[in-house]
Write a protein that holds these residues in place. Structure first.
Motif, mmCIF file in Angstrom:
data_model
loop_
_atom_site.group_PDB
_atom_site.id
_atom_site.type_symbol
_atom_site.label_atom_id
_atom_site.label_comp_id
_atom_site.label_asym_id
_atom_site.label_seq_id
_atom_site.Cartn_x
_atom_site.Cartn_y
_atom_site.Cartn_z
ATOM 1 N N ALA C 78 0.835 -1.203 0.000
ATOM 2 C CA ALA C 78 0.000 0.000 0.000
ATOM 3 C C ALA C 78 0.872 1.257 0.000
ATOM 4 N N ILE C 79 1.955 1.222 0.763
ATOM 5 C CA ILE C 79 2.833 2.401 0.810
ATOM 6 C C ILE C 79 3.461 2.646 -0.561
ATOM 7 N N ALA C 80 3.831 1.561 -1.252
ATOM 8 C CA ALA C 80 4.406 1.732 -2.589
ATOM 9 C C ALA C 80 3.428 2.464 -3.500
ATOM 10 N N LEU C 81 2.135 2.137 -3.361
ATOM 11 C CA LEU C 81 1.130 2.826 -4.176
ATOM 12 C C LEU C 81 0.971 4.276 -3.758
ATOM 13 N N VAL C 82 1.034 4.537 -2.436
ATOM 14 C CA VAL C 82 0.966 5.929 -1.969
ATOM 15 C C VAL C 82 2.125 6.722 -2.575
ATOM 16 N N GLY C 101 0.027 14.899 -12.394
ATOM 17 C CA GLY C 101 -0.417 16.162 -11.835
ATOM 18 C C GLY C 101 -1.651 15.983 -10.990
ATOM 19 N N ALA C 102 -1.909 16.989 -10.169
ATOM 20 C CA ALA C 102 -3.028 16.883 -9.232
ATOM 21 C C ALA C 102 -4.357 16.732 -9.961
ATOM 22 N N GLY C 103 -4.395 17.109 -11.238
ATOM 23 C CA GLY C 103 -5.636 17.046 -11.990
ATOM 24 C C GLY C 103 -6.274 15.665 -12.002
ATOM 25 N N VAL C 104 -5.462 14.644 -12.041
ATOM 26 C CA VAL C 104 -6.036 13.297 -12.125
ATOM 27 C C VAL C 104 -6.790 12.928 -10.851
ATOM 28 N N PHE C 105 -6.523 13.670 -9.766
ATOM 29 C CA PHE C 105 -7.204 13.336 -8.518
ATOM 30 C C PHE C 105 -8.535 14.068 -8.383
ATOM 31 N N VAL C 106 -8.882 14.867 -9.381
ATOM 32 C CA VAL C 106 -10.210 15.457 -9.389
ATOM 33 C C VAL C 106 -10.992 14.994 -10.610
ATOM 34 N N GLY C 107 -10.402 14.137 -11.409
ATOM 35 C CA GLY C 107 -11.069 13.639 -12.600
ATOM 36 C C GLY C 107 -11.943 12.436 -12.284
ATOM 37 N N PRO C 108 -12.607 11.891 -13.297
ATOM 38 C CA PRO C 108 -13.520 10.762 -13.095
ATOM 39 C C PRO C 108 -12.823 9.506 -12.563
ATOM 40 N N THR C 109 -11.534 9.367 -12.806
ATOM 41 C CA THR C 109 -10.871 8.127 -12.404
ATOM 42 C C THR C 109 -10.191 8.238 -11.040
ATOM 43 N N TYR C 112 -10.536 5.322 -8.590
ATOM 44 C CA TYR C 112 -9.780 4.108 -8.900
ATOM 45 C C TYR C 112 -8.343 4.226 -8.375
ATOM 46 N N LEU C 113 -7.788 5.436 -8.507
ATOM 47 C CA LEU C 113 -6.404 5.629 -8.054
ATOM 48 C C LEU C 113 -6.301 5.404 -6.543
ATOM 49 N N VAL C 114 -7.255 5.980 -5.805
ATOM 50 C CA VAL C 114 -7.251 5.753 -4.350
ATOM 51 C C VAL C 114 -7.500 4.272 -4.070
#
Lengths: 237, 198, 238
Positions: C78-82, C101-109, C112-114
């Motif tokens: 999990a840490i490796a993914l963080v 970039g931070a943009g992907v953390f406000v996009g539709p996907t 999934y990243l989290v």
């Protein structure tokens, strides 16, 4: 314990199934020590043992008056390591950051660490590259950077495990000259002690003493020319 | 280094990374909460265009960013039109797009090293919970250093595969690549120990 | 540089053998493994990736998520993914297709990243449950649950939220990715089980750090005992 810089008494190291070092006793006072022997003979384990990276299974070790088992932290502050793979020794993204990395443990102010790093880069002819990404460097430059990182804290002992294995003749020469320099350097400090593990017998011949390993056992200690002769004689089938 | 950073000297580039990240975060959040109407879509688009103009990044950069997320637009809009009416579909798509483009302004105008420093400072409050900010920053820095090394190892593995006439399958590639990567990790761990990391 | 107590008896060897197992101690070897795995996942997403179904490019990065959990174990995986996602947030274009970039953390996907973080954790927790040898059954279960179910459990709601399409429709739309995920799950299982035979010291996980197990997983130990067949070309002896 005696005051000899390197002292091993009946040391064995077991790594998994294998006895990597088998009952080694030796006392070494010389400044520059060459370690030679075939692949798997135990010379790398010997180097790691001296630097506190491998613990003895049995026996007593003293390096610079320190016990690597119980004083590993102090020992690692007194020892600089150079390994063979240039890529696996670079830790920080840029050249200057990587040179300064070794100073982290000293908790210097950022400006002072940067100043020392740039002085060290100057010494190794890397100043021009200070802000470049470390992975842009050539193999020889990377190994110079690794050496710079190892020497920046002015360690009393430098342990080099096949430092020229990945390099061409010219870069090997450059690295060897830095490692083997004796007397005082530009800053007026005394030169470091050196343990040099190498397959390059010409390099070994430039040391003050050589030790020969064979199948985990220490089979010869003495003047480099004699030990090298003995090693070469053993290679004749 | 492989990075999204665009060198520049405008005020946005000179602004400190931490506060910049915070302001953009608030802006992105605000845009994300807009309703699904044409008016909201217009606001989102206007804010984004203005953002790229006043920060000196310019419309050319905005265009480049839009091109780089074109698949997000296509997939989002396609799905929206399939399941929703036209107005919410277009509004939602432009809202998502605006949020992505605004957030991108951070990495376009701040160097990774500066963000890393800001990140380390931002973690200080968590030190009391056992998080060691310096150690976290170290792991990130080592990972950044390692990416180009692994890229080279990966191409080495592929060349070896080709030389032996092996197929280009995923599994045939991943196993040897994984093993050389893990070996690299072992060497790196030893180097870290030797250089004073406990 | 480290917050660990200076008096820790762990210094008997530079490795972690004597550390208490109860808390998650991240030593130099772990730092290297976590960082290298984050970079490994990044490389799996590089352009010039893999065409699995004919010409449909699928990201191999979820394969990396599965392997992170299966190989590093729950916490370190999990840490490796963080770490990987932190690099993405810092602006490195490491997501498949060169995104970042931070943009992907406000996009539709974003969800999934989290979900990758939680997914790697669950894969590791199931695959290494009970600190026994890996089994096919547990590895398959772990990869399916952690590597697919958990990731969708995080991804779908966020996707529905961001795109404002109701959850059932969102789920329906995402069905197209499931076959690819199943292919990656199969590959992840095969790789994990192959690695257990070909390179057992790959598995240095949280749970194997008991007092006795340390020497078997020490990195120098493994390197010297020749457990790496075939792939060690060019590495000088140690």
């Amino acid at each position: 314990m005696s005051s000899a810089p390197i002292l091993l008494e009946a040391v064995s190291v077991r790594l998994g199934e294998r006895l990597a070092l088998d009952d080694v006793s030796v006392r070494l006072d010389q400044q520059r020590i060459a370690v030679i022997g075939a692949n798997g003979s135990g010379k790398s384990t010997f180097a790691r043992l001296l630097g506190g990276l491998v613990a003895p299974t049995t026996g007593a070790v003293s390096v610079l008056g320190l016990d690597p088992s119980r004083q590993a932290k102090e020992l690692r502050r007194a020892v600089g390591f150079v390994f063979s793979n240039p890529d696996a020794q670079i830790i920080m993204p840029t050249v200057a950051e990587d040179a300064a990395f070794s100073l982290r443990a000293d908790k210097l102010p950022k400006a002072e660490a940067a100043a020392r790093a740039s002085a060290a880069l100057e010494e190794f002819g890397l100043s021009e590259l200070a802000d470049r990404p470390a992975h842009d460097l050539s193999g020889g430059q990377k190994q110079l950077l690794a050496l710079c990182g190892a020497l920046i804290r002015r360690p009393a002992l430098v342990i080099a495990d096949e430092p020229t294995a990945y390099l061409d003749a010219r870069n090997s020469r450059l690295i060897a000259d830095h490692l083997l320099r004796d007397g005082k350097d530009q800053a007026g400090d005394r030169a470091h002690r050196l343990v040099l593990v190498t397959h390059d017998l010409a390099l070994a011949a430039r040391c003050d003493v050589a030790v020969l390993f064979d199948d985990g056992r220490l089979t010869a200690v003495g003047s480099p020319t004699e030990v090298i002769d003995r090693y070469e004689a053993s290679l004749v089938c | 280094m492989l990075t999204l950073y665009r060198p520049g000297t405008g005020w946005m580039h000179r602004a400190p990374a931490g506060p910049k990240a915070f302001v953009l975060l608030v802006l992105v959040l605000a845009v994300s909460l807009l309703p699904s109407t044409y008016l909201a879509a217009g606001i989102a688009a206007t804010v984004t265009v203005l953002g790229y103009l006043v920060t000196g990044l310019g419309l050319r950069e905005l265009g480049r960013q839009i091109v780089s997320v074109r698949w997000v637009i296509v997939i989002t809009l396609g799905a929206q039109l399939l399941f929703l009416q036209t107005e919410p579909a277009i509004a939602n798509t432009s809202r998502v797009l605006a949020a992505i483009l605004l957030a991108a302004m951070l990495v376009l105008t701040a160097r990774v090293a500066d963000l890393l420093d800001a990140f380390e400072r931002g973690l200080q409050p968590f030190a009391r919970f056992g998080v060691d900010p310096a150690r976290v920053a170290l792991v990130l820095a080592v990972a950044i250093t390692t990416v180009p090394v692994l890229i080279r190892l990966a191409s080495g593995v592929r060349e070896a595969q080709k030389a032996r006439g092996a197929g280009g399958g995923l599994r045939a590639f991943v196993i040897p690549f994984l093993v050389v990567s893990l070996k690299h990790a072992d060497d790196l761990g030893e180097a870290l120990t030797a250089r004073g990391v406990a | 540089m480290t917050s660990e107590p200076a008096a820790a008896p762990a210094e008997i060897t530079p490795r972690r053998s004597a550390r208490p197992v109860s808390r998650l101690a991240i030593d130099a070897t772990d730092i290297a493994r976590i960082a290298v795995f984050a970079a490994f996942i990044a490389v799996l997403g590089l352009p010039g990736g893999f065409a699995v179904f004919g010409s449909v490019p699928i990201t191999a990065q979820t394969l990396g998520v599965m392997l992170a959990g299966a190989i590093l174990g729950a916490w370190r995986g999990a840490i490796a993914l963080v770490v990987f996602l932190a690099l993405v947030a810092l602006g490195l274009p490491l997501l498949a297709g060169g995104h970042g970039g931070a943009g992907v953390f406000v996009g539709p996907t974003a969800g999934y990243l989290v979900g990758w973080i939680a997914g790697a954790f669950v894969v590791g927790a199931i695959v290494h449950a009970g600190r026994r040898r890996l089994t096919w059954a547990r590895t398959i279960l772990g990869v399916l649950v952690g590597g697919i179910l958990v990731i969708y459990a995080f991804g779908l709601p966020v996707q529905a939220l961001v795109t404002r399409i109701p959850l059932p429709e969102t789920a329906l739309q995402s069905l197209v990715f499931v076959p690819g995920d199943l292919v990656k799950a199969v590959i992840a299982v095969v790789i994990t089980m192959t690695l257990q035979r070909a390179y057992p010291r790959a598995f240095r996980t949280d749970r194997f750090v008991g007092a006795g197990g340390a020497s078997a997983v020490q990195s120098t130990a493994g390197a010297a005992s020749g457990t790496a067949p075939g792939v060690s070309s060019g590495t000088p002896e140690r």
